[in-house]
Structures are given as structure tokens and as C-alpha cells.
Design a protein around this motif. Structure first.
Motif, PDB file in Angstrom:
ATOM      1  N   LEU A 415       0.845  -1.196   0.000  1.00 61.02           N
ATOM      2  CA  LEU A 415       0.000   0.000   0.000  1.00 61.02           C
ATOM      3  C   LEU A 415       0.877   1.241   0.000  1.00 61.02           C
ATOM      4  CD1 LEU A 415      -3.101   0.854   0.405  1.00 61.02           C
ATOM      5  CD2 LEU A 415      -2.408   1.319   2.771  1.00 61.02           C
ATOM      6  N   GLN A 416       0.589   2.163  -0.881  1.00 56.47           N
ATOM      7  CA  GLN A 416       1.310   3.434  -0.933  1.00 56.47           C
ATOM      8  C   GLN A 416       0.522   4.481  -0.153  1.00 56.47           C
ATOM      9  OE1 GLN A 416       1.631   3.282  -5.459  1.00 56.47           O
ATOM     10  NE2 GLN A 416       3.617   4.132  -4.927  1.00 56.47           N
ATOM     11  N   ILE A 417       1.037   4.888   0.980  1.00 57.31           N
ATOM     12  CA  ILE A 417       0.372   5.879   1.826  1.00 57.31           C
ATOM     13  C   ILE A 417       0.805   7.272   1.387  1.00 57.31           C
ATOM     14  CG2 ILE A 417       0.097   6.749   4.168  1.00 57.31           C
ATOM     15  CD1 ILE A 417       0.648   3.908   5.166  1.00 57.31           C
ATOM     16  N   ILE A 418      -0.149   8.069   0.964  1.00 58.18           N
ATOM     17  CA  ILE A 418       0.130   9.431   0.504  1.00 58.18           C
ATOM     18  C   ILE A 418       0.046  10.420   1.660  1.00 58.18           C
ATOM     19  CG2 ILE A 418      -0.544  11.230  -1.128  1.00 58.18           C
ATOM     20  CD1 ILE A 418      -2.041   8.961  -2.675  1.00 58.18           C
ATOM     21  N   GLY A 419      -1.025  10.269   2.463  1.00 61.76           N
ATOM     22  CA  GLY A 419      -1.243  11.200   3.562  1.00 61.76           C
ATOM     23  C   GLY A 419      -1.966  10.530   4.709  1.00 61.76           C
ATOM     24  N   LEU A 420      -1.910  11.160   5.884  1.00 64.47           N
ATOM     25  CA  LEU A 420      -2.493  10.590   7.096  1.00 64.47           C
ATOM     26  C   LEU A 420      -3.151  11.673   7.939  1.00 64.47           C
ATOM     27  CD1 LEU A 420       0.508   8.322   8.150  1.00 64.47           C
ATOM     28  CD2 LEU A 420      -1.710   7.477   7.365  1.00 64.47           C
ATOM     29  N   ALA A 421      -4.098  11.239   8.772  1.00 62.25           N
ATOM     30  CA  ALA A 421      -4.716  12.134   9.755  1.00 62.25           C
ATOM     31  C   ALA A 421      -5.240  11.288  10.901  1.00 62.25           C
ATOM     32  CB  ALA A 421      -5.847  12.935   9.136  1.00 62.25           C
ATOM     33  N   PRO A 422      -5.100  11.733  12.150  1.00 59.03           N
ATOM     34  CA  PRO A 422      -5.581  10.937  13.286  1.00 59.03           C
ATOM     35  C   PRO A 422      -7.100  10.841  13.306  1.00 59.03           C
ATOM     36  CG  PRO A 422      -4.845  13.104  14.011  1.00 59.03           C
ATOM     37  CD  PRO A 422      -4.464  12.982  12.574  1.00 59.03           C
ATOM     38  N   CYS A 423      -7.602   9.686  13.717  1.00 61.65           N
ATOM     39  CA  CYS A 423      -9.038   9.445  13.868  1.00 61.65           C
ATOM     40  C   CYS A 423      -9.277   8.669  15.157  1.00 61.65           C
ATOM     41  CB  CYS A 423      -9.573   8.633  12.685  1.00 61.65           C
ATOM     42  SG  CYS A 423      -9.788   9.558  11.156  1.00 61.65           S
ATOM     43  N   ALA A 424     -10.529   8.598  15.565  1.00 56.04           N
ATOM     44  CA  ALA A 424     -10.916   7.815  16.735  1.00 56.04           C
ATOM     45  C   ALA A 424     -12.098   6.936  16.367  1.00 56.04           C
ATOM     46  CB  ALA A 424     -11.276   8.736  17.897  1.00 56.04           C
ATOM     47  N   PHE A 425     -12.049   5.669  16.786  1.00 53.30           N
ATOM     48  CA  PHE A 425     -13.119   4.731  16.468  1.00 53.30           C
ATOM     49  C   PHE A 425     -14.384   5.039  17.262  1.00 53.30           C
ATOM     50  CE2 PHE A 425     -15.261   0.593  16.424  1.00 53.30           C
ATOM     51  CZ  PHE A 425     -15.186   0.295  15.065  1.00 53.30           C
ATOM     52  N   GLY A 426     -14.273   5.824  18.274  1.00 54.38           N
ATOM     53  CA  GLY A 426     -15.403   6.253  19.100  1.00 54.38           C
ATOM     54  C   GLY A 426     -14.863   7.049  20.268  1.00 54.38           C
ATOM     55  N   GLU A 427     -15.764   7.532  21.098  1.00 50.22           N
ATOM     56  CA  GLU A 427     -15.353   8.347  22.236  1.00 50.22           C
ATOM     57  C   GLU A 427     -15.007   7.455  23.435  1.00 50.22           C
ATOM     58  OE1 GLU A 427     -18.128  12.223  21.258  1.00 50.22           O
ATOM     59  OE2 GLU A 427     -18.986  10.492  22.289  1.00 50.22           O
ATOM     60  N   GLU A 428     -13.911   7.744  24.047  1.00 52.46           N
ATOM     61  CA  GLU A 428     -13.473   6.986  25.211  1.00 52.46           C
ATOM     62  C   GLU A 428     -14.346   7.333  26.405  1.00 52.46           C
ATOM     63  OE1 GLU A 428      -9.304   6.202  27.710  1.00 52.46           O
ATOM     64  OE2 GLU A 428      -9.391   7.656  26.069  1.00 52.46           O
ATOM     65  N   ALA A 429     -14.802   6.325  27.097  1.00 49.02           N
ATOM     66  CA  ALA A 429     -15.674   6.544  28.251  1.00 49.02           C
ATOM     67  C   ALA A 429     -14.895   7.142  29.422  1.00 49.02           C
ATOM     68  CB  ALA A 429     -16.317   5.225  28.667  1.00 49.02           C
ATOM     69  N   GLY A 430     -15.616   7.855  30.285  1.00 58.44           N
ATOM     70  CA  GLY A 430     -15.037   8.348  31.523  1.00 58.44           C
ATOM     71  C   GLY A 430     -14.099   9.522  31.383  1.00 58.44           C
ATOM     72  N   ARG A 431     -14.285  10.320  30.333  1.00 58.21           N
ATOM     73  CA  ARG A 431     -13.400  11.471  30.144  1.00 58.21           C
ATOM     74  C   ARG A 431     -14.060  12.786  30.529  1.00 58.21           C
ATOM     75  NH1 ARG A 431      -8.699  10.348  27.434  1.00 58.21           N
ATOM     76  NH2 ARG A 431      -8.118  12.302  28.452  1.00 58.21           N
ATOM     77  N   GLY A 432     -15.207  12.727  31.227  1.00 52.93           N
ATOM     78  CA  GLY A 432     -15.824  13.934  31.757  1.00 52.93           C
ATOM     79  C   GLY A 432     -16.907  14.540  30.881  1.00 52.93           C
ATOM     80  N   TYR A 433     -17.210  13.941  29.745  1.00 52.40           N
ATOM     81  CA  TYR A 433     -18.251  14.444  28.853  1.00 52.40           C
ATOM     82  C   TYR A 433     -19.230  13.330  28.516  1.00 52.40           C
ATOM     83  CZ  TYR A 433     -15.168  18.461  28.072  1.00 52.40           C
ATOM     84  OH  TYR A 433     -14.377  19.577  28.235  1.00 52.40           O
ATOM     85  N   MET A 434     -20.478  13.699  28.300  1.00 52.32           N
ATOM     86  CA  MET A 434     -21.470  12.721  27.897  1.00 52.32           C
ATOM     87  C   MET A 434     -21.175  12.255  26.471  1.00 52.32           C
ATOM     88  SD  MET A 434     -25.635  13.055  27.706  1.00 52.32           S
ATOM     89  CE  MET A 434     -25.714  13.259  29.488  1.00 52.32           C
ATOM     90  N   PRO A 435     -21.058  10.952  26.244  1.00 54.04           N
ATOM     91  CA  PRO A 435     -20.707  10.462  24.907  1.00 54.04           C
ATOM     92  C   PRO A 435     -21.784  10.793  23.862  1.00 54.04           C
ATOM     93  CG  PRO A 435     -20.414   8.746  26.566  1.00 54.04           C
ATOM     94  CD  PRO A 435     -21.149   9.858  27.223  1.00 54.04           C
ATOM     95  N   ILE A 436     -21.328  11.216  22.707  1.00 53.40           N
ATOM     96  CA  ILE A 436     -22.197  11.412  21.550  1.00 53.40           C
ATOM     97  C   ILE A 436     -22.009  10.261  20.568  1.00 53.40           C
ATOM     98  CG2 ILE A 436     -22.685  12.905  19.561  1.00 53.40           C
ATOM     99  CD1 ILE A 436     -21.797  15.272  21.232  1.00 53.40           C
ATOM    100  N   ILE A 437     -20.769   9.775  20.472  1.00 56.88           N
ATOM    101  CA  ILE A 437     -20.447   8.669  19.570  1.00 56.88           C
ATOM    102  C   ILE A 437     -19.735   7.586  20.372  1.00 56.88           C
ATOM    103  CG2 ILE A 437     -19.371   8.041  17.367  1.00 56.88           C
ATOM    104  CD1 ILE A 437     -19.381  10.975  16.645  1.00 56.88           C
ATOM    105  N   PRO A 438     -20.493   6.866  21.215  1.00 58.89           N
ATOM    106  CA  PRO A 438     -19.846   5.783  21.957  1.00 58.89           C
ATOM    107  C   PRO A 438     -19.464   4.656  21.007  1.00 58.89           C
ATOM    108  CG  PRO A 438     -22.224   5.736  22.290  1.00 58.89           C
ATOM    109  CD  PRO A 438     -21.928   6.992  21.520  1.00 58.89           C
ATOM    110  N   PRO A 439     -18.300   4.045  21.187  1.00 57.99           N
ATOM    111  CA  PRO A 439     -17.895   2.960  20.281  1.00 57.99           C
ATOM    112  C   PRO A 439     -18.759   1.725  20.475  1.00 57.99           C
ATOM    113  CG  PRO A 439     -16.359   3.150  22.094  1.00 57.99           C
ATOM    114  CD  PRO A 439     -17.308   4.312  22.241  1.00 57.99           C
TER     115      PRO A 439
END
Length: 515
Positions: A415-439
Motif C-alpha cells: 500500500l502506498q500511503i500518501i497522507g495521514l490524519a488521526p481518527c478515533a473509532f469512538g469516544e473513550e468513556a469516563g473522560r468527563g463528557y457525555m458520549p455522543i459517539i460511543p464505540p
């Protein structure tokens, strides 16, 4: 309110489309081709309509309405997406559509645009539930979100109308990405909540459909640029084995999340024989689905795919993640990338202050020729080009400072990787905010990806990267933009996105037919 559906979502010139309508009194039907412009091709006045009952189990078993009227697709109708607009005597409007395919044996284009109608069906909640949720109960306040999600159904009928905001989103409907970064100590948010409340939009309406969404944006750009396209639906690839024969390029530019086995078989044959596969989207080929009853019933069991159909004689006909080891066909073998290794960006708490674009690494890749892009540049950060859902891969940096793909879960080692950007598969629980996108089902995903469902492996799933990439497969080649939002970069007239898209089309044998 009027409502209607058809006996088919695609048709060739000369073929008949039958409509099933529930409405009061005489109605008017318009068929309008939607591309760079709107072109009305048909008007039927004074259609004799009457209300028709809606069964309690309509979401799974269909309406069962009597046929109301029909029309013949004209010989002069250009292949494309046709907006069907039904207006009753009170001025109330309902929408549906038909994909007009090229005449049999008479292709006019080098590229085939495949509409992601399987995804339309998965998100459609007209009459009750969809593959995600008991949406009607959620929207009426009868069930809280977690309980409503338990009401998701895995067997959906195609014999019913589409939810209005899926098939008829208005101009100016918001994208599924936070257009700005989260402020300091600001609670996480998703999309334009004020618009959603004002328009009574469900959480699922923006994820599928053509009008004023990804496929519309791409079609409008391509036609304005002079590219000729033939249109087909993904269901067509399921029922006709030779749809892609003769094309140079197959395009998937919408949210093409759901693929049947026969659809995937055909696309793989096409690429292996020398075709170019241009995936200008994200979350592609994630779920395996099936069509039963000659296309009347859509089976999409998702996480329950094996337990709900344990008695099936052929486990290969089951529906679950394409990456499930039982199928031995992770989607990345075809697409190069997977949603499992990326996820969300600029949505909820998922990379809420993210860059919104790809950081360029391989600035000598053929797709960047003439783009004026160099190592470390960011593509599309102001748009944003990355948001909602993205596909990616695991990687390591080599001694030359460039990322090299880790050949995991079908990701090709070349695979030839041209570019990258960080992503998250969902919101980590217990970080002080109500989840909108729980994994969802992190344990299942971790077991599939790493053969380990420990808490440590589940945490690894939450951290990923979207990738802009390409690779050779058989005699053909695949380019994957890794983001659902690529077409919005074209709509925004972004010069970098336009140059890359033109390079991909040229590489795959597609040139404008007019300037």
C-alpha cells in the motif's frame, strides 16, 4: 402527507417503473435528472391517488400497497439520478428516485458511478426502525437512545418509501462533520444540532441518500468538468454479473458502507482484470449484507449476523462485518483500508480539534502530480476534508521518514500511503463528557483486528488514522481517499482535491469528453 415507493430503483430506457402511492386526491409527478443542473424530463398530471394503510410491521415486511401508476423511461433520458417529486392537491410533497442506467449494450461512458443504495436501505427508517435503531420510538420520545438501539432490525423491506430527509434533503442541509474545532472547555457537539432540531432530523438522516449529499456533489462537479458517467446501483452489481464489463473505472463516491457478496465478487473481478477502482469516500465495504426475495428484502443483521442465522446451511451467506474471520475476506483486501483502523474525525469528542485534512507524506506519488503539494503540507484543513467517517491502516515509519503500511487484516503490504490524519473509532468513556459517539462492540472489533479482546486491545482500536492511499491489485489499481467528505472538497472548489481527482480519473482511463 403523501408517500410513495417504486417496484425498482434502477431502470434502462424503455423499461417501466411502477409506483405505489398513498395520497389524497389527484397528484402531480415530476421526474427531474439531477447533476450539475436540474432537468425535468417527465410530468404526469391528475394521478388518481387514495390513502393506503400502513401495516404495523411495514419496516420489515413492506407496505403491500396497490400499484397506482407507472411510467416508461424515455430513450432520450441520459443515465443519471432522477428525482421523483410527487405533489398532492394541498401542495404537500413526497420524494423518491430512480437511477437511469445506460441502454443495454450502449454504454456511453468510460466510468461507472455506483450509487450506494444498499446504504440508503440500511438507514431508511420509514414506518419504524432501521438497521441501527427503533428510530420512530426515539424521535417520538417513547424510548431513550440505548433502549431504542435495541430495537434495530436486521431484515428490512425495500417495498416502502424512504424517510424524507434521506431521499429529499434540502439544499443547505448540514454535513456530518463539525465545521469548526471544539472550543476550550466547550461540550462536544455533532454537526448542526439547531438545524436538526428545526427540521426534525433523526441521527440517521444525513448518513445516506443522494440529494445535496456526497454523490450529488461529485456528480455536479464531474458534469461541470465535462466527464461522462454511466450510473448503476450497487444492487445492479448484485443481480447482473457483467455490469462493469467494458468500463475503465468504477467510482464509489457516496457512503458505500454496505456490500453484498455478489457485488464484491464483481468489483474484485473488475479490478483483477485491469480496471481502476476509485473510492472517493470512507467507511467503504464495512458491512456484508444480502438480498432475498428477488430484491424485496434486505438482510443486514450486523453484529447479530451469526447468532440470528446459526441454522443457515451456508455460513458464507451470513451478514456481519466483512472483516470477520469467518468470511476470510476483510474489505482491505479490495479497498486497501478499513474503518476499523480509522473511524471518526471532528465529530463529538472524536478528534474534536482535529486538523480536518491529510498531512502529506509521499509528495512524489502519481496522484499528486501537478498539485503543488509537498511533504508536510495539509490538504483540506479549511474545508474540512476529513470528518464523519474515515478508513485507514496501521503503519510504521521507515528510516526515510515515510509511513509503511502494516499488512494487517487484509491491508496490502505494498500500500502506498500518501497522507495521514488521526481518527478515533469512538469516544473513550469516563473522560468527563457525555458520549455522543460511543464505540460499538469494541471487544468484537479488537478480537477481529488483533485476535485479542483485552481492555488493552480495545483501547488500541480507539486510536487510528485515516489514510489517503493506493495500491496495485491483479492487473488493476485501487485509489482510496479514505474519507467520506472527498466530494465536498470538490464542491468547495478546492484546487488540491480537484487536481488529485483529475489525476486519479486520468490514471484510470477517464478524460473529460468536453471542456
Amino acid at each position: 402527507m403523501p408517500a410513495f415507493y417504486s417496484d425498482r430503483l434502477s431502470a434502462r430506457p424503455g423499461e417501466v417503473v411502477v409506483l405505489f402511492i398513498s395520497a389524497e386526491g389527484p397528484c402531480r409527478l415530476q421526474a427531474v435528472r439531477v447533476g450539475a443542473e436540474r432537468e425535468e424530463v417527465l410530468v404526469l398530471e391528475g394521478i388518481d391517488c387514495r390513502p393506503q394503510p400502513v401495516p404495523a410491521d411495514v419496516d420489515a415486511k413492506g407496505c403491500g400497497w396497490s400499484a397506482t401508476t407507472s411510467f416508461v423511461v424515455g430513450d432520450e433520458w441520459t443515465s443519471g439520478y432522477y428525482d421523483l417529486v410527487l405533489t398532492d392537491g394541498e401542495g404537500e410533497v413526497a420524494r423518491h428516485f430512480v437511477c437511469v442506467r445506460p441502454p443495454r449494450g450502449g454504454r456511453r461512458a468510460r466510468a461507472a458511478l455506483i450509487l450506494a443504495t444498499n446504504t440508503y436501505h440500511a438507514y431508511n427508517w420509514w414506518g419504524g426502525a432501521n438497521a441501527y435503531c427503533d428510530v420512530t420510538s426515539l424521535m417520538t420520545g417513547k424510548k431513550p437512545f440505548p433502549e431504542a438501539m435495541e430495537g434495530a432490525i436486521g431484515v428490512l423491506s425495500a417495498q416502502r418509501p424512504f424517510s424524507p430527509l434521506i431521499v429529499g434533503a434540502p439544499e443547505g442541509a448540514p454535513r456530518l462533520v463539525n465545521m469548526r474545532k471544539r472550543g476550550f472547555e466547550e461540550p462536544p457537539f455533532a454537526s448542526d444540532m439547531a438545524w436538526m432540531v428545526a427540521n426534525r432530523a433523526s441521527p440517521y438522516d444525513g448518513s445516506a441518500g443522494f440529494l445535496h449529499k456526497w454523490e450529488h456533489a461529485f456528480a455536479a462537479w464531474a458534469e461541470a468538468e465535462g466527464y461522462a458517467l454511466d450510473y448503476h446501483t450497487d444492487y445492479d452489481l448484485d443481480v447482473e454479473d457483467d455490469v462493469l464489463e467494458g468500463y475503465a473505472c468504477a467510482l464509489f463516491v457516496g457512503h458505500s458502507e454496505y456490500w453484498s457478496g455478489k457485488e464484491r465478487d464483481q468489483v474484485e473481478r473488475f479490478v483483477d482484470a485491469g480496471g481502476g477502482l476509485a473510492i472517493l469516500s470512507g467507511n467503504t465495504c464495512f458491512w456484508k449484507v444480502r438480498w432475498d426475495d428477488d430484491g424485496k428484502t434486505y438482510v443486514c443483521k450486523k453484529w447479530r449476523g451469526f447468532e440470528d442465522e446459526a441454522d443457515r446451511a451456508d455460513p458464507q451467506a451470513a451478514t456481519h462485518l466483512w472483516s470477520h474471520p469467518a468470511f476470510e475476506r476483510p474489505e482491505a483486501q479490495l479497498t486497501g483500508l478499513s474503518f476499523i483502523f480509522a473511524g471518526y474525525h471532528r465529530l463529538g469528542l472524536c478528534v474534536a480539534r482535529g486538523q480536518g485534512g491529510f498531512t502529506v507524506y509521499d509528495d512524489r506519488h502519481w496522484a499528486l502530480e501537478g498539485s503543488d503539494l509537498f511533504y508536510g503540507d495539509v490538504i483540506g484543513g479549511d474545508l474540512p476534508l476529513i470528518g464523519y467517517e474515515s478508513d485507514g491502516c496501521r503503519f510504521q515509519f521507515a528510516d526515510d521518514g515515510l509511513p509503511r503500511a502494516t499488512p494487517l487484516l487484509g491491508v496490502p503490504k505494498d500500500l502506498q500511503i500518501i497522507g495521514l490524519a488521526p481518527c478515533a473509532f469512538g469516544e473513550e468513556a469516563g473522560r468527563g463528557y457525555m458520549p455522543i459517539i460511543p464505540p460499538e462492540k469494541l471487544d468484537v472489533i479488537a478480537k477481529i483486528a488483533f485476535d485479542d479482546d483485552s481492555p488493552e486491545a480495545q483501547a488500541k482500536v480507539l486510536r487510528g488514522h485515516a489514510a489517503l492511499a493506493s495500491f496495485r491489485r491483479g492487473a488493476g489499481e485501487v485509489f482510496n481517499s479514505g474519507t467520506t467528505e472527498w466530494a465536498h472538497g470538490l464542491a468547495a472548489d478546492d484546487p488540491f482535491v480537484k487536481v488529485i481527482t483529475r489525476n486519479v480519473l486520468r490514471r484510470f482511463g477517464v478524460e473529460p469528453t468536453k471542456s
